[in-house]
Design a protein around this motif. Sequence first.
Motif, PDB file in Angstrom:
ATOM      1  N   LEU A   1      -0.623   6.452   7.450  1.00  0.00           N
ATOM      2  CA  LEU A   1      -1.369   6.549   6.194  1.00  0.00           C
ATOM      3  C   LEU A   1      -2.280   5.351   5.937  1.00  0.00           C
ATOM      4  O   LEU A   1      -3.067   5.366   4.995  1.00  0.00           O
ATOM      5  CB  LEU A   1      -0.398   6.727   5.026  1.00  0.00           C
ATOM      6  CG  LEU A   1       0.311   8.079   4.957  1.00  0.00           C
ATOM      7  CD1 LEU A   1       1.408   8.068   3.903  1.00  0.00           C
ATOM      8  CD2 LEU A   1      -0.691   9.204   4.668  1.00  0.00           C
ATOM      9  N   ARG A   2      -2.147   4.316   6.761  1.00  0.00           N
ATOM     10  CA  ARG A   2      -3.060   3.165   6.612  1.00  0.00           C
ATOM     11  C   ARG A   2      -4.511   3.614   6.746  1.00  0.00           C
ATOM     12  O   ARG A   2      -5.425   3.021   6.161  1.00  0.00           O
ATOM     13  CB  ARG A   2      -2.738   2.102   7.671  1.00  0.00           C
ATOM     14  CG  ARG A   2      -3.173   2.486   9.080  1.00  0.00           C
ATOM     15  CD  ARG A   2      -2.570   1.600  10.159  1.00  0.00           C
ATOM     16  NE  ARG A   2      -3.120   1.900  11.474  1.00  0.00           N
ATOM     17  CZ  ARG A   2      -2.720   2.931  12.222  1.00  0.00           C
ATOM     18  NH1 ARG A   2      -1.815   3.781  11.776  1.00  0.00           N
ATOM     19  NH2 ARG A   2      -3.257   3.133  13.404  1.00  0.00           N
ATOM     20  N   GLN A   3      -4.748   4.672   7.529  1.00  0.00           N
ATOM     21  CA  GLN A   3      -6.106   5.133   7.801  1.00  0.00           C
ATOM     22  C   GLN A   3      -6.807   5.688   6.563  1.00  0.00           C
ATOM     23  O   GLN A   3      -8.037   5.786   6.529  1.00  0.00           O
ATOM     24  CB  GLN A   3      -6.079   6.199   8.900  1.00  0.00           C
ATOM     25  CG  GLN A   3      -5.563   5.688  10.232  1.00  0.00           C
ATOM     26  CD  GLN A   3      -5.466   6.777  11.281  1.00  0.00           C
ATOM     27  OE1 GLN A   3      -5.621   7.965  10.975  1.00  0.00           O
ATOM     28  NE2 GLN A   3      -5.210   6.392  12.523  1.00  0.00           N
ATOM     29  N   VAL A   4      -6.029   6.042   5.534  1.00  0.00           N
ATOM     30  CA  VAL A   4      -6.635   6.578   4.315  1.00  0.00           C
ATOM     31  C   VAL A   4      -7.557   5.547   3.676  1.00  0.00           C
ATOM     32  O   VAL A   4      -8.635   5.882   3.180  1.00  0.00           O
ATOM     33  CB  VAL A   4      -5.538   7.006   3.307  1.00  0.00           C
ATOM     34  CG1 VAL A   4      -6.172   7.430   1.975  1.00  0.00           C
ATOM     35  CG2 VAL A   4      -4.692   8.133   3.876  1.00  0.00           C
TER      36      VAL A   4
ATOM     37  N   ILE B   1     -12.447   1.688   4.063  1.00  0.00           N
ATOM     38  CA  ILE B   1     -13.108   1.364   2.795  1.00  0.00           C
ATOM     39  C   ILE B   1     -12.603   0.037   2.233  1.00  0.00           C
ATOM     40  O   ILE B   1     -13.376  -0.731   1.649  1.00  0.00           O
ATOM     41  CB  ILE B   1     -12.921   2.504   1.770  1.00  0.00           C
ATOM     42  CG1 ILE B   1     -13.834   2.269   0.566  1.00  0.00           C
ATOM     43  CG2 ILE B   1     -11.458   2.641   1.332  1.00  0.00           C
ATOM     44  CD1 ILE B   1     -13.898   3.448  -0.391  1.00  0.00           C
ATOM     45  N   PHE B   2     -11.327  -0.262   2.431  1.00  0.00           N
ATOM     46  CA  PHE B   2     -10.790  -1.524   1.918  1.00  0.00           C
ATOM     47  C   PHE B   2     -11.346  -2.704   2.701  1.00  0.00           C
ATOM     48  O   PHE B   2     -11.728  -3.731   2.129  1.00  0.00           O
ATOM     49  CB  PHE B   2      -9.266  -1.516   1.993  1.00  0.00           C
ATOM     50  CG  PHE B   2      -8.607  -2.671   1.291  1.00  0.00           C
ATOM     51  CD1 PHE B   2      -9.022  -3.088   0.036  1.00  0.00           C
ATOM     52  CD2 PHE B   2      -7.546  -3.346   1.877  1.00  0.00           C
ATOM     53  CE1 PHE B   2      -8.412  -4.159  -0.623  1.00  0.00           C
ATOM     54  CE2 PHE B   2      -6.911  -4.412   1.235  1.00  0.00           C
ATOM     55  CZ  PHE B   2      -7.353  -4.817  -0.016  1.00  0.00           C
TER      56      PHE B   2
ATOM     57  N   GLN C   1      -1.461  -6.007   6.261  1.00  0.00           N
ATOM     58  CA  GLN C   1      -2.251  -6.072   7.488  1.00  0.00           C
ATOM     59  C   GLN C   1      -2.609  -4.681   7.996  1.00  0.00           C
ATOM     60  O   GLN C   1      -3.664  -4.481   8.605  1.00  0.00           O
ATOM     61  CB  GLN C   1      -1.493  -6.860   8.553  1.00  0.00           C
ATOM     62  CG  GLN C   1      -1.345  -8.339   8.225  1.00  0.00           C
ATOM     63  CD  GLN C   1      -0.707  -9.130   9.347  1.00  0.00           C
ATOM     64  OE1 GLN C   1      -0.642  -8.670  10.491  1.00  0.00           O
ATOM     65  NE2 GLN C   1      -0.226 -10.316   9.036  1.00  0.00           N
ATOM     66  N   GLY C   2      -1.741  -3.704   7.730  1.00  0.00           N
ATOM     67  CA  GLY C   2      -2.028  -2.338   8.148  1.00  0.00           C
ATOM     68  C   GLY C   2      -3.258  -1.765   7.483  1.00  0.00           C
ATOM     69  O   GLY C   2      -3.911  -0.866   8.023  1.00  0.00           O
ATOM     70  N   LEU C   3      -3.600  -2.278   6.303  1.00  0.00           N
ATOM     71  CA  LEU C   3      -4.768  -1.795   5.565  1.00  0.00           C
ATOM     72  C   LEU C   3      -6.077  -2.424   6.041  1.00  0.00           C
ATOM     73  O   LEU C   3      -7.148  -2.078   5.540  1.00  0.00           O
ATOM     74  CB  LEU C   3      -4.599  -2.092   4.065  1.00  0.00           C
ATOM     75  CG  LEU C   3      -3.498  -1.304   3.340  1.00  0.00           C
ATOM     76  CD1 LEU C   3      -3.280  -1.882   1.946  1.00  0.00           C
ATOM     77  CD2 LEU C   3      -3.846   0.172   3.271  1.00  0.00           C
ATOM     78  N   LEU C   4      -5.984  -3.352   6.997  1.00  0.00           N
ATOM     79  CA  LEU C   4      -7.171  -4.070   7.464  1.00  0.00           C
ATOM     80  C   LEU C   4      -7.583  -3.594   8.845  1.00  0.00           C
ATOM     81  O   LEU C   4      -6.757  -3.446   9.747  1.00  0.00           O
ATOM     82  CB  LEU C   4      -6.872  -5.582   7.505  1.00  0.00           C
ATOM     83  CG  LEU C   4      -6.280  -6.189   6.229  1.00  0.00           C
ATOM     84  CD1 LEU C   4      -5.998  -7.669   6.428  1.00  0.00           C
ATOM     85  CD2 LEU C   4      -7.199  -5.964   5.039  1.00  0.00           C
TER      86      LEU C   4
END
Length: 227
Positions: free
Chosen positions: A98-101, A105-106, A140-143
């Motif tokens: 779900l990090r790919q959501v 954009i983040f 870190q998964g969101l980056l």
Amino acid sequence: MKCEYCQQQVAPDWNLVAFLMNSPQQLKSLCDHCLSRFQMISSATCFGCGRLNDGLCYDCMRWQRQGQPLLQNNALYEYNMMMKWYFQNYKVKGGYHLRQVFSEIFTAHIKSRLADKASCLVPIPVSKATLKQRGFNQVQGLLKNNLVFKDWLMCKRENKVTQSSLDRSQRMQGVSPFQLNASQEAVVNQHIVLIDDIYTTGRTLYWAADVFYSYGATSVTSITLAR
């Protein structure tokens, strides 16, 4: 593939360039309708924390009274019911896919907010116990991989109490779990930008800021996905 929220079928998002280059297709976890339920912050916000507010909010006034330089937190999305569902499934249940959501954009948002290109990006760390249990650092998964950041912060203890398990009073009375994971020479006179997933009370981010200020950082601000 079905949307993980509403269970409706998700239409494939075909990319001609990726198709011609025989690149693997990136499947969407959520349908467009469910994605639209995430609310981007677009109106006036508190200067200190990024909450929807016309002027400085009460919480940030309280941080100021305690002598804290405000973080000038910038958040991208409101923490609404859809975002609560997202973090429950991404962070609590360990849905790393779900990090790919939000990762694209983040990451773009973070880059757009860096007025000083020399700023040092520092993601909030997780404890060793959390990393072992969950398998990843959710921040870190969101980056995206093209975003350069510093691992200049670490948890003092094997186990770190999760802030989501505490009420406001318990959060505010806790003890800082962080310590510096770099030399003082590396931090002195630096402009630190903390990256976190959610700004709730600000307690976690202010603990992190205290570490960097104590070692000579010039400024500490923050960017979060949600507020």
